[in-house]
Design a protein around this motif. Structure first.
Motif, PDB file in Angstrom:
ATOM      1  N   GLY A  11       0.815  -1.210   0.000  1.00 20.53           N
ATOM      2  CA  GLY A  11       0.000   0.000   0.000  1.00 20.53           C
ATOM      3  C   GLY A  11       0.847   1.257   0.000  1.00 20.53           C
ATOM      4  N   ILE A  12       1.909   1.239   0.788  1.00 24.30           N
ATOM      5  CA  ILE A  12       2.817   2.391   0.831  1.00 24.30           C
ATOM      6  C   ILE A  12       3.461   2.602  -0.532  1.00 24.30           C
ATOM      7  CG2 ILE A  12       4.963   3.295   1.812  1.00 24.30           C
ATOM      8  CD1 ILE A  12       4.206   1.715   4.395  1.00 24.30           C
ATOM      9  N   ILE A  13       4.027   1.538  -1.079  1.00 21.93           N
ATOM     10  CA  ILE A  13       4.733   1.644  -2.357  1.00 21.93           C
ATOM     11  C   ILE A  13       3.773   2.037  -3.475  1.00 21.93           C
ATOM     12  CG2 ILE A  13       6.026   0.350  -4.100  1.00 21.93           C
ATOM     13  CD1 ILE A  13       7.167  -1.283  -1.656  1.00 21.93           C
ATOM     14  N   ALA A  14       2.617   1.376  -3.531  1.00 16.75           N
ATOM     15  CA  ALA A  14       1.642   1.673  -4.579  1.00 16.75           C
ATOM     16  C   ALA A  14       1.139   3.116  -4.466  1.00 16.75           C
ATOM     17  CB  ALA A  14       0.468   0.701  -4.500  1.00 16.75           C
ATOM     18  N   GLY A  15       0.901   3.562  -3.245  1.00 18.20           N
ATOM     19  CA  GLY A  15       0.419   4.924  -3.041  1.00 18.20           C
ATOM     20  C   GLY A  15       1.427   5.971  -3.460  1.00 18.20           C
ATOM     21  N   ALA A  70      -2.115   4.573   3.851  1.00 17.79           N
ATOM     22  CA  ALA A  70      -0.916   3.731   3.981  1.00 17.79           C
ATOM     23  C   ALA A  70       0.247   4.516   4.578  1.00 17.79           C
ATOM     24  CB  ALA A  70      -0.529   3.148   2.628  1.00 17.79           C
ATOM     25  N   THR A  71       0.446   5.732   4.125  1.00 20.43           N
ATOM     26  CA  THR A  71       1.576   6.509   4.643  1.00 20.43           C
ATOM     27  C   THR A  71       1.349   6.999   6.068  1.00 20.43           C
ATOM     28  OG1 THR A  71       0.778   8.528   3.559  1.00 20.43           O
ATOM     29  CG2 THR A  71       2.426   7.225   2.376  1.00 20.43           C
ATOM     30  N   HIS A  72       0.112   6.927   6.544  1.00 22.89           N
ATOM     31  CA  HIS A  72      -0.182   7.272   7.936  1.00 22.89           C
ATOM     32  C   HIS A  72      -0.430   6.033   8.792  1.00 22.89           C
ATOM     33  CE1 HIS A  72      -0.886  11.189   6.004  1.00 22.89           C
ATOM     34  NE2 HIS A  72      -0.373  11.647   7.127  1.00 22.89           N
ATOM     35  N   ALA A  73      -0.036   4.881   8.265  1.00 21.13           N
ATOM     36  CA  ALA A  73      -0.129   3.599   8.990  1.00 21.13           C
ATOM     37  C   ALA A  73      -1.540   3.295   9.478  1.00 21.13           C
ATOM     38  CB  ALA A  73       0.869   3.572  10.152  1.00 21.13           C
ATOM     39  N   ASP A  76      -5.912  -0.681   8.869  1.00 22.18           N
ATOM     40  CA  ASP A  76      -7.264  -1.241   8.807  1.00 22.18           C
ATOM     41  C   ASP A  76      -8.207  -0.406   7.941  1.00 22.18           C
ATOM     42  OD1 ASP A  76      -7.242   0.871  10.643  1.00 22.18           O
ATOM     43  OD2 ASP A  76      -8.792  -0.028  11.889  1.00 22.18           O
ATOM     44  N   GLN A  77      -7.708   0.667   7.365  1.00 24.73           N
ATOM     45  CA  GLN A  77      -8.533   1.572   6.563  1.00 24.73           C
ATOM     46  C   GLN A  77      -8.465   1.305   5.059  1.00 24.73           C
ATOM     47  OE1 GLN A  77     -10.600   4.038   8.031  1.00 24.73           O
ATOM     48  NE2 GLN A  77     -10.080   2.753   9.779  1.00 24.73           N
ATOM     49  N   PHE A  78      -7.684   0.278   4.644  1.00 25.03           N
ATOM     50  CA  PHE A  78      -7.652  -0.110   3.237  1.00 25.03           C
ATOM     51  C   PHE A  78      -7.401  -1.612   3.148  1.00 25.03           C
ATOM     52  CE2 PHE A  78      -3.280   0.967   4.253  1.00 25.03           C
ATOM     53  CZ  PHE A  78      -2.510   0.020   3.581  1.00 25.03           C
ATOM     54  N   THR A  79      -7.804  -2.176   2.024  1.00 27.57           N
ATOM     55  CA  THR A  79      -7.712  -3.622   1.812  1.00 27.57           C
ATOM     56  C   THR A  79      -6.698  -3.943   0.719  1.00 27.57           C
ATOM     57  OG1 THR A  79      -9.402  -3.661   0.079  1.00 27.57           O
ATOM     58  CG2 THR A  79     -10.173  -3.843   2.381  1.00 27.57           C
ATOM     59  N   LYS A  80      -6.392  -5.214   0.579  1.00 25.45           N
ATOM     60  CA  LYS A  80      -5.485  -5.610  -0.499  1.00 25.45           C
ATOM     61  C   LYS A  80      -6.128  -5.338  -1.859  1.00 25.45           C
ATOM     62  CE  LYS A  80      -6.588 -10.537  -0.365  1.00 25.45           C
ATOM     63  NZ  LYS A  80      -6.071 -11.873  -0.166  1.00 25.45           N
ATOM     64  N   GLU A  81      -7.460  -5.397  -1.937  1.00 26.46           N
ATOM     65  CA  GLU A  81      -8.143  -5.056  -3.183  1.00 26.46           C
ATOM     66  C   GLU A  81      -7.964  -3.569  -3.509  1.00 26.46           C
ATOM     67  OE1 GLU A  81      -9.579  -6.949  -0.720  1.00 26.46           O
ATOM     68  OE2 GLU A  81      -9.385  -8.841  -1.820  1.00 26.46           O
ATOM     69  N   ASP A  82      -7.954  -2.720  -2.479  1.00 26.39           N
ATOM     70  CA  ASP A  82      -7.694  -1.296  -2.683  1.00 26.39           C
ATOM     71  C   ASP A  82      -6.280  -1.080  -3.229  1.00 26.39           C
ATOM     72  OD1 ASP A  82     -10.223  -0.582  -1.625  1.00 26.39           O
ATOM     73  OD2 ASP A  82      -9.402  -0.471   0.411  1.00 26.39           O
ATOM     74  N   VAL A  83      -5.330  -1.846  -2.701  1.00 28.32           N
ATOM     75  CA  VAL A  83      -3.939  -1.750  -3.173  1.00 28.32           C
ATOM     76  C   VAL A  83      -3.871  -2.189  -4.630  1.00 28.32           C
ATOM     77  CG1 VAL A  83      -1.578  -2.597  -2.871  1.00 28.32           C
ATOM     78  CG2 VAL A  83      -2.980  -2.054  -0.861  1.00 28.32           C
ATOM     79  N   ARG A  84      -4.528  -3.299  -4.962  1.00 25.88           N
ATOM     80  CA  ARG A  84      -4.558  -3.769  -6.355  1.00 25.88           C
ATOM     81  C   ARG A  84      -5.128  -2.701  -7.279  1.00 25.88           C
ATOM     82  NH1 ARG A  84      -6.489  -8.837  -4.701  1.00 25.88           N
ATOM     83  NH2 ARG A  84      -4.729 -10.211  -4.570  1.00 25.88           N
ATOM     84  N   ALA A  85      -6.216  -2.069  -6.858  1.00 18.55           N
ATOM     85  CA  ALA A  85      -6.847  -1.026  -7.665  1.00 18.55           C
ATOM     86  C   ALA A  85      -5.903   0.163  -7.850  1.00 18.55           C
ATOM     87  CB  ALA A  85      -8.155  -0.580  -7.018  1.00 18.55           C
ATOM     88  N   THR A  86      -5.139   0.486  -6.822  1.00 18.16           N
ATOM     89  CA  THR A  86      -4.175   1.582  -6.912  1.00 18.16           C
ATOM     90  C   THR A  86      -3.075   1.242  -7.915  1.00 18.16           C
ATOM     91  OG1 THR A  86      -4.647   2.245  -4.636  1.00 18.16           O
ATOM     92  CG2 THR A  86      -2.539   2.987  -5.567  1.00 18.16           C
ATOM     93  N   ILE A  87      -2.607   0.031  -7.884  1.00 15.93           N
ATOM     94  CA  ILE A  87      -1.587  -0.417  -8.842  1.00 15.93           C
ATOM     95  C   ILE A  87      -2.151  -0.358 -10.264  1.00 15.93           C
ATOM     96  CG2 ILE A  87      -0.227  -2.409  -9.622  1.00 15.93           C
ATOM     97  CD1 ILE A  87      -0.061  -3.175  -6.557  1.00 15.93           C
ATOM     98  N   GLU A  88      -3.370  -0.833 -10.442  1.00 14.74           N
ATOM     99  CA  GLU A  88      -3.987  -0.859 -11.770  1.00 14.74           C
ATOM    100  C   GLU A  88      -4.183   0.545 -12.331  1.00 14.74           C
ATOM    101  OE1 GLU A  88      -7.571  -3.150 -11.312  1.00 14.74           O
ATOM    102  OE2 GLU A  88      -6.440  -5.013 -10.990  1.00 14.74           O
ATOM    103  N   ILE A  89      -4.678   1.477 -11.524  1.00 18.46           N
ATOM    104  CA  ILE A  89      -4.905   2.832 -12.033  1.00 18.46           C
ATOM    105  C   ILE A  89      -3.579   3.523 -12.325  1.00 18.46           C
ATOM    106  CG2 ILE A  89      -5.100   4.054  -9.813  1.00 18.46           C
ATOM    107  CD1 ILE A  89      -7.309   4.748 -12.847  1.00 18.46           C
ATOM    108  N   THR A  90      -2.567   3.237 -11.526  1.00 25.02           N
ATOM    109  CA  THR A  90      -1.244   3.812 -11.788  1.00 25.02           C
ATOM    110  C   THR A  90      -0.717   3.324 -13.122  1.00 25.02           C
ATOM    111  OG1 THR A  90      -0.805   3.953  -9.411  1.00 25.02           O
ATOM    112  CG2 THR A  90       1.109   4.075 -10.880  1.00 25.02           C
ATOM    113  N   GLU A  91      -0.810   2.026 -13.369  1.00 30.22           N
ATOM    114  CA  GLU A  91      -0.360   1.476 -14.645  1.00 30.22           C
ATOM    115  C   GLU A  91      -1.157   2.065 -15.808  1.00 30.22           C
ATOM    116  OE1 GLU A  91      -0.814  -2.725 -13.918  1.00 30.22           O
ATOM    117  OE2 GLU A  91       1.232  -2.891 -13.100  1.00 30.22           O
TER     118      GLU A  91
END
Length: 99
Positions: A11-15, A70-73, A76-91
């Motif tokens: 989440g940190i890296i993707a964000g 993610a950067t504020h630790a 519990d406020q985001f899921t692995k699906e949210d991380v996947r979506a962040t990676i996808e939109i970035t790409e």
């Protein structure tokens, strides 16, 4: 495949990758991004690029939210699906707006 143990650091890296990508899009399109919040930049890019739809803006805001949480630790406020979506939109944004 992204698993639960990888979710937080991913989440940190993707964000951060999302924010860097979006700020590069701003620079490429002559939108001043220094010291401007990501949400405001999303609005500016939406005005500037006709292909940047309301739906893309909404997805960008979700990715920006993952970055913030993610950067504020706030794990519990985001899921692995949210991380996947962040990676996808970035790409997608790299392919559509930076290549």
């Amino acid at each position: 495949m992204l698993n639960e143990k990888q979710k937080d650091p991913a989440g940190i890296i993707a964000g951060v990758a999302f924010e860097d990508t979006f700020r590069n899009i701003c620079r490429k399109n002559s939108v001043c991004e220094k010291d401007v919040k990501l949400d405001n930049l999303i609005s500016e890019i939406q005005k500037k690029i006709s292909s940047f739809s309301q739906a893309k803006a909404k997805r960008a805001r979700v990715a920006a939210d993952v970055r913030t949480r993610a950067t504020h630790a706030q794990w519990d406020q985001f899921t692995k699906e949210d991380v996947r979506a962040t990676i996808e939109i970035t790409e997608e944004f790299i392919q559509s707006y930076l290549n």
